[in-house]
Design an enzyme around this catalytic site. Structure first.
Site, mmCIF file in Angstrom:
data_model
loop_
_atom_site.group_PDB
_atom_site.id
_atom_site.type_symbol
_atom_site.label_atom_id
_atom_site.label_comp_id
_atom_site.label_asym_id
_atom_site.label_seq_id
_atom_site.Cartn_x
_atom_site.Cartn_y
_atom_site.Cartn_z
ATOM 1 N N ARG A 228 -12.482 -7.951 -19.812
ATOM 2 C CA ARG A 228 -12.632 -9.213 -19.075
ATOM 3 C C ARG A 228 -11.603 -9.380 -18.163
ATOM 4 N NH1 ARG A 228 -15.529 -13.717 -21.396
ATOM 5 N NH2 ARG A 228 -14.951 -12.608 -23.436
ATOM 6 N N CYS B 132 -39.094 -18.189 -19.833
ATOM 7 C CA CYS B 132 -39.707 -19.244 -20.530
ATOM 8 C C CYS B 132 -38.729 -19.647 -21.859
ATOM 9 C CB CYS B 132 -41.026 -19.083 -20.899
ATOM 10 S SG CYS B 132 -42.115 -18.580 -19.335
ATOM 11 N N TYR C 1 -19.397 -8.750 -18.900
ATOM 12 C CA TYR C 1 -20.364 -9.057 -19.976
ATOM 13 C C TYR C 1 -21.418 -10.075 -19.207
ATOM 14 C CZ TYR C 1 -16.611 -8.293 -22.941
ATOM 15 O OH TYR C 1 -15.455 -7.770 -23.559
HETATM 16 N N1 LLP Z 1 -11.270 -4.436 -27.886
HETATM 17 C C1 LLP Z 1 -12.236 -4.950 -28.922
HETATM 18 C C2 LLP Z 1 -12.177 -4.290 -30.204
HETATM 19 C C3 LLP Z 1 -13.294 -5.760 -28.669
HETATM 20 O O1 LLP Z 1 -14.085 -6.205 -29.700
HETATM 21 C C4 LLP Z 1 -13.359 -6.360 -27.252
HETATM 22 C C5 LLP Z 1 -14.474 -7.295 -27.149
HETATM 23 C C6 LLP Z 1 -12.254 -5.784 -26.511
HETATM 24 C C7 LLP Z 1 -11.540 -5.260 -26.873
HETATM 25 C C8 LLP Z 1 -12.602 -6.451 -25.122
HETATM 26 O O2 LLP Z 1 -12.118 -7.669 -24.974
HETATM 27 P P1 LLP Z 1 -12.013 -8.405 -23.514
HETATM 28 O O3 LLP Z 1 -10.719 -7.964 -22.922
HETATM 29 O O4 LLP Z 1 -13.136 -8.128 -22.627
HETATM 30 O O5 LLP Z 1 -11.933 -9.856 -23.648
HETATM 31 N N2 LLP Z 1 -19.865 -11.016 -24.766
HETATM 32 C C9 LLP Z 1 -18.696 -11.945 -24.963
HETATM 33 C C10 LLP Z 1 -17.431 -11.272 -25.311
HETATM 34 C C11 LLP Z 1 -17.531 -10.187 -26.581
HETATM 35 C C12 LLP Z 1 -16.338 -9.527 -26.788
HETATM 36 C C13 LLP Z 1 -16.489 -8.487 -27.691
HETATM 37 N N3 LLP Z 1 -15.287 -7.802 -27.895
HETATM 38 C C14 LLP Z 1 -18.514 -12.813 -23.873
HETATM 39 O O6 LLP Z 1 -19.438 -12.798 -22.843
HETATM 40 O O7 LLP Z 1 -17.768 -13.598 -23.611
#
Ligand code: LLP
Length: 425
Positions: free
Chosen positions: A276, A352, A381
């Site tokens: 992110r 819907c 995401y």
């Molecule tokens: N590493 C692992 C083991 C993870 O599970 C995740 C995210 C990341 C790295 C990356 O995280 P980031 O830097 O992107 O925060 N769909 C949800 C977020 C789910 C995150 C899952 N794991 C949303 O839209 O907020």
């Protein structure tokens, strides 16, 4: 978010007016800024340079091949959670030797695929998984490089659906289990312990959870070394927060201030898995107004962006800034406040389900049919979680590079949506 800015009442991505892209490619449309992707990656690379980091861009946040190409060209490695993501990295020309492979349910085929590609390490989540890696590695005459994923039982105060580092969720293992598995690795000629892994949740705006985790990591590395492991990696996962509202997202250097000293003290190299932080504010989702109506004392703006495109509001009650692409009303910094010239509206899609919305009770200027709307912070995401629900084709994606742009995913067709279904007649 300076790559997305209004010039005389019209939204630009870098030097390209977003409305021009919507006219050319239709809506819903994802518009990415290449400069934002590169700037954010570089911020992390620079902030952690003292601990010789491997930045494993988290493919799950946005797996478009062009985004992966941009990352690979800028020297990023990758965090993958499936054979499919590993395949994408290869197709994008990424270096597989620095890949971290995470996830609680790796299949034998995925383990084999990863071993074939000489990845850096598997983040191991359980004893049976460790056993499978050993068995598959033995069958290939290889040594499986592993990092044990610890559940540090730290409350990172994220949405309950995105917390991962608390006792009781499916990820990782406690220290006692990790210690037992470390003994097992020592006795196994087909396994090598390279590091420890922790991912605390996502998104995390405070540095405190990282500070605690790195301290714990430092202790555990010491304990593993005392057992006789030559362990050199601390992988702190992803989770760095970004600005969805105003400017609440800390710079990577703020996280580095608490992480780097601990990693140095442990005499380790650092792996990170940011998703992110790099992609979140790299894109806007452009949609077009279909209808407006007032019902039950409420104003509704019905537009063609829906929960199948951007699922985050429906799934996590997530907040995304949203503003017309062309308007005389200046976008305020805090769009949750009352704003002159605006009235509250629910911005909803055609699906819907009553959770099909992009924004609720949001102050918005008057909007009419065919007006374009921009939903901000949509790069992470967003398209990666989009679906064909209600048999809606997934949107097109465009990458802007200064004054130029390129289609990086064309809009799906209806035939493509049904392409894998077979007739029973
Ligand atoms: N590493 C692992 C083991 C993870 O599970 C995740 C995210 C990341 C790295 C990356 O995280 P980031 O830097 O992107 O925060 N769909 C949800 C977020 C789910 C995150 C899952 N794991 C949303 O839209 O907020």
């Amino acid at each position: 978010m300076s790559e997305f800015a209004y010039r005389e009442g019209e939204l630009y991505c870098e030097d390209v007016p977003v409305a021009r892209l919507a006219e050319e490619f239709g809506t819903p449309l994802w518009v990415y800024s290449k400069s934002h992707l590169l700037t954010r990656l570089k911020q992390i690379q620079d902030a952690f340079t003292d601990v010789d980091p491997v930045i494993c861009y988290s493919v799950k946040s946005n797996s478009n091949l062009s985004i992966l190409q941009v990352m690979a060209e800028a020297g990023s490695s990758f965090d993958v959670v499936s054979g499919g993501e590993l395949y994408r990295v290869k197709r994008a020309g990424g270096d597989t030797s620095k890949i971290a492979f995470a996830g609680v349910g790796k299949t034998d085929d995925e383990i084999r695929f990863a071993l074939d590609n000489e990845i850096l390490m598997f983040n191991v989540e359980s004893e049976p998984e460790l056993d499978r890696i050993s068995t598959v590695a033995a069958s290939m005459n290889k040594i499986g490089p592993v990092a044990l994923r610890l559940n540090p039982d730290i409350d990172a105060k994220t949405h309950q659906k995105t917390t991962t580092g608390k006792k009781g969720n499916k990820f990782g293992m406690d220290y006692e289990k990790a210690s037992q598995l470390a003994d097992k690795v020592l006795a196994d000629p087909n396994l090598e312990l390279r590091g420890i892994h922790m991912h605390l949740g996502s998104p995390i705006l405070s540095t405190e959870p990282y500070e605690k985790a790195v301290k714990r990591g430092q202790e555990i590395v010491g304990e593993m070394r005392a057992k006789g492991h030559d362990i050199n990696w601390i992988n702190l996962g992803g989770g760095f927060g970004i600005s969805y509202h105003t400017d609440e997202g800390p710079d990577a250097s703020v996280y580095a201030d608490v992480i780097v000293p601990g990693v140095k003290a442990a005499n380790c190299r650092l792996a990170l898995e940011p998703g992110r932080y790099i992609t979140g504010n790299s894109a806007v989702l452009i949609s077009q107004v279909l209808y407006t109506k007032h019902e039950g004392g409420k104003r509704f703006v019905i537009q063609d962006g829906a929960m199948n495109d951007l699922m985050r509001p429906a799934m996590y009650d997530a907040f995304h800034r949203l503003w017309p692409v062309k308007t005389n009303v200046e976008m305020p910094l805090d769009v949750e406040k009352e704003i002159a010239g605006c009235t509250p509206a629910d911005v909803v899609g055609p699906i819907c389900e009553s959770c099909d919305y992009l924004a609720k009770d949001r102050a918005l200027p008057p909007m009419e049919r065919d007006d374009y709307l921009a939903t901000f912070s949509a790069g992470a995401y967003g398209s990666a979680m989009s679906s064909n629900y209600n048999s809606r084709p997934r949107g097109a994606e465009v990458l802007v590079d200064e004054g130029e742009y390129r289609l990086i995913r064309r809009r799906e067709t209806l035939d493509e949506i049904i392409a894998h279904e077979l007739s029973c007649l």
